[in-house]
Design a protein around this motif. Structure first.
Motif: not given
Length: 441
Positions: A322, A324, A326, A357-359, A414, A418-419, A422, A440
């Protein structure tokens, strides 16, 4: 009164007056299991005032109170894929003599051979130590009763032995396993029309399996089934006797609410008692005894959140990375059929490791709540794989770090970069999937 998400009546609790607020935290984590402990430790280590709320008097979740003693899987295909705080817990437990680590460089013929049996006391004591060393405020014997949003933050009502107390906080992490806080706050959840069976872990002894006639055992059991003394027909009891544990898959239970959870616990213990009574009539088992039984029935499946992203079966088994992502997750699809002992398993192909994914940790539309553990957003098949303890630990650490960043930046969960998330996870020892450039773009 107002109508709850499940059609029942719920009491609307108003915001407290200022003098009714008992304390204040930056982050409150609900559930002291695999996901909740790692989330709380991570948030506290990030410098945030963190409370960990747990309904029981001991940390460890189902590993401890339900004896689902299978921490794993941290390794895949000869390399480690989950590290960080979850692995730190395992290592410290092993240093105390509470776990024996297998040779992870050898790819086992069966995935479960890399699960790690822990001494439950030492494991729970390590969780106490790590939480307190990190500065986590432990709030055992308490449960959330209400969450209200005020102009200056969130207000959480906890119910404990001394009654109801209000606390103020900035961000929340729901690691209850059943998305309890998610439902309490009105965010969407989903639950299958049928649910996987629960399991009541037990140990039995006081007999010699070699003295038991297998055909006589099966005959007596089938007779008891026809007479209504046991609830279903089965022919695997002799293997249970050899293993020293009665296979207690309890069908048609729902652990998502107190009433249905109560029914599940009572049904599980009744089934175990009925089986023991029967076995004591079998020649060679007259002195059979239950030497241990878990405090709770292990629940595999209840609610899953409706997240900003959903992990489906195909993305899981394909090892899709994904954009995002993690953390990793490594376990086969492992859906226990609701009406029997059949398990639908789909193994990951050699070299494949799933990502999360984070989401998937964010309920749709949430600004202040993150979710970690088995109830993160996914379909039933993917959920049956990533619900295991190491994966829950990884999502817990990600949620704890994200909550800390959101609190620090005073932003919606939200909007957490994300960077940055991580990067901070890697600095904290976690293994973060490498995202292909194509994902990306």
């Amino acid at each position: 009164m107002s109508t709850g998400l499940n059609g029942g009546q719920t009491v609307t609790i108003p915001l407290p007056a200022k003098d009714e607020v008992y304390g204040e935290y930056d982050i409150m984590v609900f559930g002291g299991g695999s996901a909740g402990c790692t989330a709380a430790i991570q948030a506290a280590r990030a410098g945030k005032r963190t409370a960990l709320v747990e309904k029981n008097g001991i940390l460890g979740g189902t590993t401890i109170v339900a004896s689902v003693n299978f921490p794993g899987l941290f390794h895949a295909w000869g390399r480690q894929v989950i590290r960080g705080i979850g692995w730190e817990i395992i290592e410290r437990t092993a240093e105390l003599g509470g776990a024996e680590l297998p040779d992870f460089s050898v790819v086992p013929p069966r995935h479960w051979k890399h699960q790690i049996l822990v001494n439950r006391f030492l494991y729970s004591a390590v969780l106490d130590q790590l939480c307190l060393e990190s500065g986590v405020s432990l709030r055992l014997h308490e449960m959330p009763a209400a969450v209200r949003k005020g102009e200056d933050g969130l207000y959480v009502a906890l119910v404990g032995k001394s009654g109801l107390k209000w606390f103020k906080t900035r961000k929340l992490v729901d690691a209850t396993g059943d998305a309890d806080v998610t439902g309490m706050m009105g965010y969407a959840r989903q639950k299958g029309e049928v649910l996987q069976p629960g399991t009541l872990i037990n140990d039995i002894g006081g007999y010699d399996p070699a003295a038991v006639d297998q055909s006589e055992l099966n005959r007596l059991y089938e007779e008891a089934f026809r007479n209504g003394e046991v609830d279903r027909s089965r022919n695997g009891l002799y293997n249970d006797l050899r293993a020293g544990r009665i296979n207690m898959h309890v069908q048609h239970i729902d652990g998502s609410e107190s009433e249905s959870r109560t029914a599940a616990e009572v049904k599980a213990r009744r089934n175990l008692l009925d089986t023991v009574r029967l076995l004591r009539r079998v020649p060679g088992c007259e002195k059979l005894e239950v030497r241990y039984v878990a405090n709770e029935c292990g629940i595999r499946e209840t609610w899953r959140i409706d997240g900003e992203a959903e992990v489906d079966e195909q993305s899981y088994v394909s090892g899709y990375v994904w954009p995002d992502a993690v953390c990793y997750s490594f376990y086969p699809i492992d859906l226990h059929h609701h009406s029997g002992y059949h398990i639908e398993q789909k193994y990951l192909q050699p070299g494949i490791v799933a990502t999360l994914p984070y989401r998937a940790l964010i309920p749709k539309g949430s600004d202040d709540l993150l979710v970690a553990g088995r109830c993160v957003s996914g379909d039933r098949m993917a959920n049956s794989a990533f619900r295991v303890q190491a994966s829950c630990m990884a999502t817990g650490q990600a949620a704890g770090m994200a909550a800390a960043i959101a609190s620090e930046l005073n932003c919606s969960v939200r909007d957490v970069p994300v960077e940055v998330l991580r990067e901070q996870l890697e600095r904290s020892g976690a293994i973060v999937p490498e995202i292909p450039i194509s994902s990306m773009e």
